[in-house]
Write a protein that holds these residues in place. Sequence first.
Motif, PDB file in Angstrom:
ATOM      1  N   ASP A  93       0.638  -1.205  -0.042  1.00 60.56           N
ATOM      2  CA  ASP A  93       0.145  -0.176  -0.097  1.00 60.56           C
ATOM      3  C   ASP A  93       0.809   1.300  -0.052  1.00 60.56           C
ATOM      4  O   ASP A  93       2.004   1.138   0.087  1.00 60.56           O
ATOM      5  N   ASP A  96       0.995   4.001   1.969  1.00 61.38           N
ATOM      6  CA  ASP A  96       1.774   4.512   3.346  1.00 61.38           C
ATOM      7  C   ASP A  96       2.871   3.545   3.278  1.00 61.38           C
ATOM      8  O   ASP A  96       3.998   3.937   3.920  1.00 61.38           O
ATOM      9  N   ARG A 138       5.737   4.762   1.106  1.00 64.13           N
ATOM     10  CA  ARG A 138       6.387   5.777   1.389  1.00 64.13           C
ATOM     11  C   ARG A 138       7.271   5.547   2.609  1.00 64.13           C
ATOM     12  O   ARG A 138       8.433   6.190   2.601  1.00 64.13           O
TER      13      ARG A 138
END
Length: 244
Positions: free
Chosen positions: A125, A127, A130
């Motif tokens: 995903d 998040d 990142r």
Amino acid sequence: MRTLADKVRICAANNADLYEAVFRALGLREHRNPFIWWSESPAPPYYSNLTTLDSDPIELQLKAVKQLSLALEGPFAVKDGFCRLDLADLGFKLLFGASWIWADPNSAIGDTGGRMAVGWQRICDADALRAWENAWASDNPSDRRVFPPAILDNPGVAFFGRATTDGFDAGCIVNRSPEAMGLSNVFAKGNDAETVYRDAANAAFAHANGLPLVGYEHGDALRVAHITGFEPVGDLRIWLQLSE
């Protein structure tokens, strides 16, 4: 039986496949023919604007470098996958040399039964991606993102990381090509570089479905790759255009 020349071409093609995936995820234009991959868009950090895919068409490759020099406003890098180009007269300096690396699926590091090391997981995903990139690029002087969430939609690319309570302290990228699985962007934030490289290779092999594992390294990372079980199969060079 693959020759060393065959292996180098497979390595270079796999690396160009990763370039395609990254540039497309960023919405950047890119092009490819049997001899070179290139882009007239400003490259993200750590990426070249041209990489060679064949050792022979030197004049064609030099012409492409000259055309990019006219198309791009700032300095750019060229990856010479076969150490065949001398770009000094075109205003480039040799940034570093490296070696393509190769490990067969029946090698010792490939004999893991399809299992990843404890704590390693696939990034699925935005998040987590990142957080992974923040850990990987902690020394990146640029604030440009290299890996946007769109790249997670590419079935040929997978990100893996070793999770901790503070994010990720190790990770890698693997990318699939018809003849090989690429291992790149291996990072370790502690002092266990050899363990991390082996774990990253195991994660890649668990995802490879019988393909050989390829990549390129230089310096201490090349030494660690060799200790892990990779063999060097050929040399490459990265050239950087000098600022005017």
